[in-house]
Design a protein around this motif. Structure first.
Motif, PDB file in Angstrom:
ATOM      1  N   LYS A 148       0.830  -1.194   0.000  1.00 58.92           N
ATOM      2  CA  LYS A 148       0.000   0.000   0.000  1.00 58.92           C
ATOM      3  C   LYS A 148       0.872   1.255   0.000  1.00 58.92           C
ATOM      4  CE  LYS A 148      -4.016  -1.976   2.365  1.00 58.92           C
ATOM      5  NZ  LYS A 148      -4.982  -1.792   3.483  1.00 58.92           N
ATOM      6  N   GLU A 149       0.268   2.361  -0.375  1.00 57.18           N
ATOM      7  CA  GLU A 149       0.970   3.625  -0.364  1.00 57.18           C
ATOM      8  C   GLU A 149       1.093   4.151   1.071  1.00 57.18           C
ATOM      9  OE1 GLU A 149      -0.294   5.315  -4.798  1.00 57.18           O
ATOM     10  OE2 GLU A 149      -0.892   6.390  -2.993  1.00 57.18           O
ATOM     11  N   ARG A 150       2.113   4.981   1.263  1.00 55.86           N
ATOM     12  CA  ARG A 150       2.279   5.616   2.553  1.00 55.86           C
ATOM     13  C   ARG A 150       1.118   6.581   2.803  1.00 55.86           C
ATOM     14  NH1 ARG A 150       8.166   7.865   4.076  1.00 55.86           N
ATOM     15  NH2 ARG A 150       8.553   5.716   3.412  1.00 55.86           N
ATOM     16  N   GLU A 151       0.588   6.574   4.012  1.00 52.54           N
ATOM     17  CA  GLU A 151      -0.535   7.449   4.329  1.00 52.54           C
ATOM     18  C   GLU A 151      -0.267   8.215   5.624  1.00 52.54           C
ATOM     19  OE1 GLU A 151      -4.170   5.411   5.247  1.00 52.54           O
ATOM     20  OE2 GLU A 151      -3.220   4.014   6.626  1.00 52.54           O
ATOM     21  N   MET A 152      -0.820   9.412   5.702  1.00 52.41           N
ATOM     22  CA  MET A 152      -0.692  10.212   6.903  1.00 52.41           C
ATOM     23  C   MET A 152      -1.639   9.665   7.955  1.00 52.41           C
ATOM     24  SD  MET A 152      -1.987  12.788   8.960  1.00 52.41           S
ATOM     25  CE  MET A 152      -3.251  13.639   8.027  1.00 52.41           C
ATOM     26  N   VAL A 153      -1.129   9.507   9.156  1.00 56.89           N
ATOM     27  CA  VAL A 153      -1.923   9.002  10.271  1.00 56.89           C
ATOM     28  C   VAL A 153      -2.399  10.145  11.153  1.00 56.89           C
ATOM     29  CG1 VAL A 153      -1.875   7.572  12.340  1.00 56.89           C
ATOM     30  CG2 VAL A 153      -0.720   6.797  10.257  1.00 56.89           C
ATOM     31  N   ALA A 154      -1.482  11.030  11.505  1.00 51.76           N
ATOM     32  CA  ALA A 154      -1.813  12.142  12.388  1.00 51.76           C
ATOM     33  C   ALA A 154      -0.762  13.217  12.230  1.00 51.76           C
ATOM     34  CB  ALA A 154      -1.891  11.682  13.840  1.00 51.76           C
ATOM     35  N   THR A 155      -1.168  14.454  12.438  1.00 52.03           N
ATOM     36  CA  THR A 155      -0.252  15.572  12.288  1.00 52.03           C
ATOM     37  C   THR A 155      -0.511  16.607  13.363  1.00 52.03           C
ATOM     38  OG1 THR A 155       0.581  17.218  10.712  1.00 52.03           O
ATOM     39  CG2 THR A 155      -1.779  16.763  10.669  1.00 52.03           C
ATOM     40  N   ILE A 156       0.514  17.352  13.713  1.00 56.15           N
ATOM     41  CA  ILE A 156       0.423  18.331  14.778  1.00 56.15           C
ATOM     42  C   ILE A 156       1.534  19.356  14.585  1.00 56.15           C
ATOM     43  CG2 ILE A 156       2.000  17.118  16.335  1.00 56.15           C
ATOM     44  CD1 ILE A 156       0.109  17.823  18.660  1.00 56.15           C
ATOM     45  N   SER A 157       1.334  20.540  15.153  1.00 56.24           N
ATOM     46  CA  SER A 157       2.424  21.499  15.271  1.00 56.24           C
ATOM     47  C   SER A 157       2.220  22.280  16.564  1.00 56.24           C
ATOM     48  CB  SER A 157       2.494  22.453  14.070  1.00 56.24           C
ATOM     49  OG  SER A 157       1.519  23.470  14.194  1.00 56.24           O
ATOM     50  N   SER A 158       3.178  23.095  16.898  1.00 59.34           N
ATOM     51  CA  SER A 158       3.095  23.846  18.141  1.00 59.34           C
ATOM     52  C   SER A 158       2.014  24.925  18.107  1.00 59.34           C
ATOM     53  CB  SER A 158       4.455  24.482  18.449  1.00 59.34           C
ATOM     54  OG  SER A 158       4.857  25.335  17.396  1.00 59.34           O
ATOM     55  N   VAL A 159       1.465  25.207  16.918  1.00 62.33           N
ATOM     56  CA  VAL A 159       0.423  26.240  16.823  1.00 62.33           C
ATOM     57  C   VAL A 159      -0.857  25.716  16.194  1.00 62.33           C
ATOM     58  CG1 VAL A 159       2.073  28.132  16.786  1.00 62.33           C
ATOM     59  CG2 VAL A 159       1.347  27.080  14.627  1.00 62.33           C
ATOM     60  N   GLU A 160      -0.952  24.424  15.971  1.00 64.32           N
ATOM     61  CA  GLU A 160      -2.147  23.845  15.347  1.00 64.32           C
ATOM     62  C   GLU A 160      -2.652  22.682  16.175  1.00 64.32           C
ATOM     63  OE1 GLU A 160      -1.348  24.041  10.624  1.00 64.32           O
ATOM     64  OE2 GLU A 160       0.127  22.928  11.809  1.00 64.32           O
ATOM     65  N   PHE A 175      -6.174   6.824  18.196  1.00 63.30           N
ATOM     66  CA  PHE A 175      -4.778   7.281  18.252  1.00 63.30           C
ATOM     67  C   PHE A 175      -4.740   8.714  18.766  1.00 63.30           C
ATOM     68  CE2 PHE A 175      -2.836   4.476  14.644  1.00 63.30           C
ATOM     69  CZ  PHE A 175      -3.372   3.352  15.252  1.00 63.30           C
ATOM     70  N   THR A 176      -3.655   9.041  19.464  1.00 65.26           N
ATOM     71  CA  THR A 176      -3.438  10.398  19.949  1.00 65.26           C
ATOM     72  C   THR A 176      -2.000  10.811  19.660  1.00 65.26           C
ATOM     73  OG1 THR A 176      -5.033  10.088  21.750  1.00 65.26           O
ATOM     74  CG2 THR A 176      -3.505  11.942  21.932  1.00 65.26           C
ATOM     75  N   ILE A 177      -1.855  11.911  18.940  1.00 66.74           N
ATOM     76  CA  ILE A 177      -0.530  12.458  18.654  1.00 66.74           C
ATOM     77  C   ILE A 177      -0.248  13.582  19.643  1.00 66.74           C
ATOM     78  CG2 ILE A 177      -1.403  14.124  16.957  1.00 66.74           C
ATOM     79  CD1 ILE A 177       1.183  13.694  15.356  1.00 66.74           C
ATOM     80  N   SER A 178       0.985  13.670  20.067  1.00 65.43           N
ATOM     81  CA  SER A 178       1.376  14.743  20.980  1.00 65.43           C
ATOM     82  C   SER A 178       2.867  15.023  20.811  1.00 65.43           C
ATOM     83  CB  SER A 178       1.060  14.377  22.433  1.00 65.43           C
ATOM     84  OG  SER A 178       1.774  13.225  22.828  1.00 65.43           O
TER      85      SER A 178
END
Length: 123
Positions: free
Chosen positions: A43-55, A67-70
């Motif tokens: 399968k193709e690579r897929e984004m699971v979760a994304t975050i930044s310090s201002v988003e 899932f929880t990204i931090s």
């Protein structure tokens, strides 16, 4: 030279949990948004979760509520807490600094990837 080093992968039974970590060198969190991607066999690579310090975090529909990204800006570490794992979550998981953080000055380069960590979920 920015380096991203993932850890925490492994094998778990369906319904179980794992927590992935990504240790970053340099001050990458102040200039780049961070994300977890995964790639399953065939399968193709897929984004699971994304975050930044201002988003706020954004999740793929397939992992929302599980899932929880931090990120810890002091420890320079990105995390992915994965609960209620199922067989479809089996993949190599990659940490990435994949885009400039909104508001970052100077158009910083953000195209760094870790080496990946295997997550295998069995029934």
């Amino acid at each position: 030279q920015v380096q991203l080093v993932e850890s925490g992968g492994g094998s778990v039974q369906a319904g179980g949990s794992l927590k992935l970590s990504c240790a970053a060198s340099g001050n990458i969190f102040s200039t780049c948004g961070m994300a977890w991607y995964r790639q399953a066999p065939g399968k193709e690579r897929e984004m699971v979760a994304t975050i930044s310090s201002v988003e706020p975090p954004i999740y793929a529909d397939s992992v929302k509520g599980r899932f929880t990204i931090s990120q810890d800006n002091v420890k320079k570490t990105l995390y992915l807490q994965m609960n209620s794992l199922n067989i479809e979550d089996t993949a190599v998981y990659y940490c990435a600094a994949d885009r400039p953080r909104p508001g970052a000055l100077g158009s910083p380069f953000c195209g760094y990837w870790g080496q990946g960590t295997q997550v295998t979920v069995s029934s």
